[in-house]
Motif scaffolding. Structure first.
Motif, PDB file in Angstrom:
ATOM      1  N   GLU A   1      26.251   4.179  15.878  1.00 40.03           N
ATOM      2  CA  GLU A   1      25.283   4.168  16.966  1.00 40.03           C
ATOM      3  C   GLU A   1      24.675   2.773  17.128  1.00 40.03           C
ATOM      4  O   GLU A   1      24.911   1.897  16.321  1.00 40.03           O
ATOM      5  N   THR A   2      23.860   2.617  18.162  1.00 43.37           N
ATOM      6  CA  THR A   2      23.131   1.362  18.359  1.00 43.37           C
ATOM      7  C   THR A   2      21.642   1.539  18.097  1.00 43.37           C
ATOM      8  O   THR A   2      20.885   0.582  18.217  1.00 43.37           O
ATOM      9  N   GLN A   3      21.233   2.770  17.762  1.00 42.39           N
ATOM     10  CA  GLN A   3      19.840   3.014  17.406  1.00 42.39           C
ATOM     11  C   GLN A   3      19.735   4.245  16.526  1.00 42.39           C
ATOM     12  O   GLN A   3      20.579   5.147  16.565  1.00 42.39           O
ATOM     13  N   THR A   4      18.690   4.244  15.697  1.00 42.28           N
ATOM     14  CA  THR A   4      18.374   5.386  14.839  1.00 42.28           C
ATOM     15  C   THR A   4      16.870   5.587  14.917  1.00 42.28           C
ATOM     16  O   THR A   4      16.110   4.631  14.824  1.00 42.28           O
ATOM     17  N   THR A   5      16.445   6.839  15.086  1.00 40.29           N
ATOM     18  CA  THR A   5      15.030   7.163  15.186  1.00 40.29           C
ATOM     19  C   THR A   5      14.629   8.041  14.006  1.00 40.29           C
ATOM     20  O   THR A   5      15.332   8.989  13.660  1.00 40.29           O
ATOM     21  N   PHE A   6      13.496   7.690  13.409  1.00 42.66           N
ATOM     22  CA  PHE A   6      12.964   8.434  12.263  1.00 42.66           C
ATOM     23  C   PHE A   6      11.559   8.908  12.559  1.00 42.66           C
ATOM     24  O   PHE A   6      10.802   8.260  13.288  1.00 42.66           O
ATOM     25  N   ILE A   7      11.219  10.056  11.962  1.00 41.28           N
ATOM     26  CA  ILE A   7       9.846  10.543  11.971  1.00 41.28           C
ATOM     27  C   ILE A   7       9.329  10.343  10.551  1.00 41.28           C
ATOM     28  O   ILE A   7       9.876  10.904   9.604  1.00 41.28           O
ATOM     29  N   LEU A   8       8.295   9.525  10.416  1.00 42.18           N
ATOM     30  CA  LEU A   8       7.671   9.261   9.123  1.00 42.18           C
ATOM     31  C   LEU A   8       6.394  10.081   9.054  1.00 42.18           C
ATOM     32  O   LEU A   8       5.517   9.940   9.921  1.00 42.18           O
ATOM     33  N   ILE A   9       6.309  10.943   8.050  1.00 43.47           N
ATOM     34  CA  ILE A   9       5.186  11.873   7.955  1.00 43.47           C
ATOM     35  C   ILE A   9       4.329  11.516   6.742  1.00 43.47           C
ATOM     36  O   ILE A   9       4.790  11.575   5.606  1.00 43.47           O
ATOM     37  N   LEU A  10       3.080  11.138   7.016  1.00 44.59           N
ATOM     38  CA  LEU A  10       2.095  10.832   5.983  1.00 44.59           C
ATOM     39  C   LEU A  10       1.419  12.126   5.556  1.00 44.59           C
ATOM     40  O   LEU A  10       1.121  12.985   6.400  1.00 44.59           O
ATOM     41  N   ASP A  11       1.177  12.309   4.254  1.00 49.11           N
ATOM     42  CA  ASP A  11       0.519  13.505   3.712  1.00 49.11           C
ATOM     43  C   ASP A  11       1.256  14.785   4.108  1.00 49.11           C
ATOM     44  O   ASP A  11       0.643  15.786   4.499  1.00 49.11           O
ATOM     45  N   SER A  12       2.571  14.762   3.985  1.00 51.06           N
ATOM     46  CA  SER A  12       3.397  15.912   4.356  1.00 51.06           C
ATOM     47  C   SER A  12       3.219  17.061   3.361  1.00 51.06           C
ATOM     48  O   SER A  12       3.215  16.858   2.146  1.00 51.06           O
ATOM     49  N   GLU A  13       3.052  18.251   3.898  1.00 51.41           N
ATOM     50  CA  GLU A  13       3.028  19.463   3.080  1.00 51.41           C
ATOM     51  C   GLU A  13       3.287  20.663   3.980  1.00 51.41           C
ATOM     52  O   GLU A  13       3.176  20.577   5.195  1.00 51.41           O
ATOM     53  N   ASP A  14       3.646  21.777   3.356  1.00 48.76           N
ATOM     54  CA  ASP A  14       3.906  23.001   4.103  1.00 48.76           C
ATOM     55  C   ASP A  14       2.617  23.790   4.289  1.00 48.76           C
ATOM     56  O   ASP A  14       1.811  23.915   3.371  1.00 48.76           O
TER      57      ASP A  14
ATOM     58  N   LYS B   1       0.850  -1.191   0.000  1.00 46.47           N
ATOM     59  CA  LYS B   1       0.000   0.000   0.000  1.00 46.47           C
ATOM     60  C   LYS B   1       0.883   1.237   0.000  1.00 46.47           C
ATOM     61  O   LYS B   1       1.791   1.365   0.829  1.00 46.47           O
ATOM     62  N   ASN B   2       0.612   2.145  -0.931  1.00 50.93           N
ATOM     63  CA  ASN B   2       1.382   3.381  -1.034  1.00 50.93           C
ATOM     64  C   ASN B   2       1.170   4.275   0.181  1.00 50.93           C
ATOM     65  O   ASN B   2       0.097   4.293   0.771  1.00 50.93           O
ATOM     66  N   VAL B   3       2.206   5.031   0.507  1.00 53.46           N
ATOM     67  CA  VAL B   3       2.128   6.076   1.517  1.00 53.46           C
ATOM     68  C   VAL B   3       2.143   7.398   0.758  1.00 53.46           C
ATOM     69  O   VAL B   3       3.077   7.679   0.010  1.00 53.46           O
ATOM     70  N   ASN B   4       1.103   8.205   0.936  1.00 46.98           N
ATOM     71  CA  ASN B   4       0.963   9.451   0.187  1.00 46.98           C
ATOM     72  C   ASN B   4       1.862  10.549   0.747  1.00 46.98           C
ATOM     73  O   ASN B   4       1.905  10.774   1.951  1.00 46.98           O
ATOM     74  N   ARG B   5       2.574  11.214  -0.170  1.00 45.54           N
ATOM     75  CA  ARG B   5       3.438  12.352   0.156  1.00 45.54           C
ATOM     76  C   ARG B   5       4.277  12.087   1.406  1.00 45.54           C
ATOM     77  O   ARG B   5       4.265  12.859   2.366  1.00 45.54           O
ATOM     78  N   LEU B   6       5.030  11.011   1.366  1.00 45.39           N
ATOM     79  CA  LEU B   6       5.848  10.586   2.507  1.00 45.39           C
ATOM     80  C   LEU B   6       7.092  11.457   2.649  1.00 45.39           C
ATOM     81  O   LEU B   6       7.791  11.727   1.675  1.00 45.39           O
ATOM     82  N   ARG B   7       7.340  11.851   3.868  1.00 44.67           N
ATOM     83  CA  ARG B   7       8.589  12.542   4.223  1.00 44.67           C
ATOM     84  C   ARG B   7       9.168  11.793   5.413  1.00 44.67           C
ATOM     85  O   ARG B   7       8.450  11.433   6.344  1.00 44.67           O
ATOM     86  N   VAL B   8      10.488  11.561   5.382  1.00 43.33           N
ATOM     87  CA  VAL B   8      11.172  10.889   6.480  1.00 43.33           C
ATOM     88  C   VAL B   8      12.274  11.805   6.988  1.00 43.33           C
ATOM     89  O   VAL B   8      13.135  12.252   6.217  1.00 43.33           O
ATOM     90  N   LEU B   9      12.222  12.077   8.286  1.00 42.03           N
ATOM     91  CA  LEU B   9      13.236  12.900   8.947  1.00 42.03           C
ATOM     92  C   LEU B   9      13.940  12.055   9.984  1.00 42.03           C
ATOM     93  O   LEU B   9      13.296  11.285  10.706  1.00 42.03           O
TER      94      LEU B   9
END
Length: 178
Positions: free
Chosen positions: A93-106, A57-65
């Motif tokens: 490192e021993t861990q990495t954290t991401f913020i996944l943003i669905l429907d990202s826009e300004d 399933k597609n994720v719309n306008r995905l942004r990953v920070l």
């Protein structure tokens, strides 16, 4: 009679000497002096339909920070609609954290970003592997685990680690259901 030129034997042996030196110089080069396989692998994430888990399933306008980063991950086009992504883990490192943003826009009025944000942490052990003299060492990751930060409006419903050993880009490492 006195000859001033070189004998044909001397010319041939000089030619053989030059050819031998040239061959010796070339033999010092190894075929691995150019690095072809020396990239640290990316984490492959595939997105699936939570109600129909066999279907992507597609994720719309995905942004990953990356957590604490201002710029989005640059391993895929920002704010595109995708069913899979490849993102980098931090090798030191021993861990990495991401913020996944669905429907990202300004939001032009507030100069803030809008969209549904979910935070995912990946824990792992890093292992350095020697590839070749030209490539040096690359990081590989093992014992991969994931954790979704629970929120009231999570768009991510479930995360499954499919392959806990991240050593190449040949298979999906993590499945995210939404």
């Amino acid at each position: 009679m006195l000859r001033t030129g070189f004998s044909p034997f001397f010319r041939i042996s000089r030619f053989a000497l030059v050819c031998s030196l040239y061959a010796l110089a070339l033999s010092g080069c190894e075929k691995d002096d150019i690095c072809v396989d020396g990239d640290t692998p990316l984490l492959i994430i595939k997105f699936y339909d939570n109600e129909n888990p066999d279907n992507t399933k597609n994720v719309n306008r995905l942004r990953v920070l990356g957590l604490g980063e201002d710029d989005p991950v640059d391993t895929f086009s920002d704010r595109t609609t995708l069913d899979s992504i490849a993102i980098p883990l931090r090798p030191g490192e021993t861990q990495t954290t991401f913020i996944l943003i669905l429907d990202s826009e300004d939001d032009d009025e507030d100069e803030m970003e809008i969209g549904n944000r979910d935070t995912v942490r990946f824990d792992y052990a890093t292992r350095e592997v020697f590839i070749s003299r030209a490539c040096g060492f690359v990081a590989q990751y093992e014992d991969l685990e994931s954790e979704l930060q629970e929120g009231s409006e999570n768009w991510i419903q479930n995360i499954e680690v499919e392959n806990a050993f991240v050593q190449n880009l040949d298979s999906t490492h993590v499945s995210i259901f939404h």
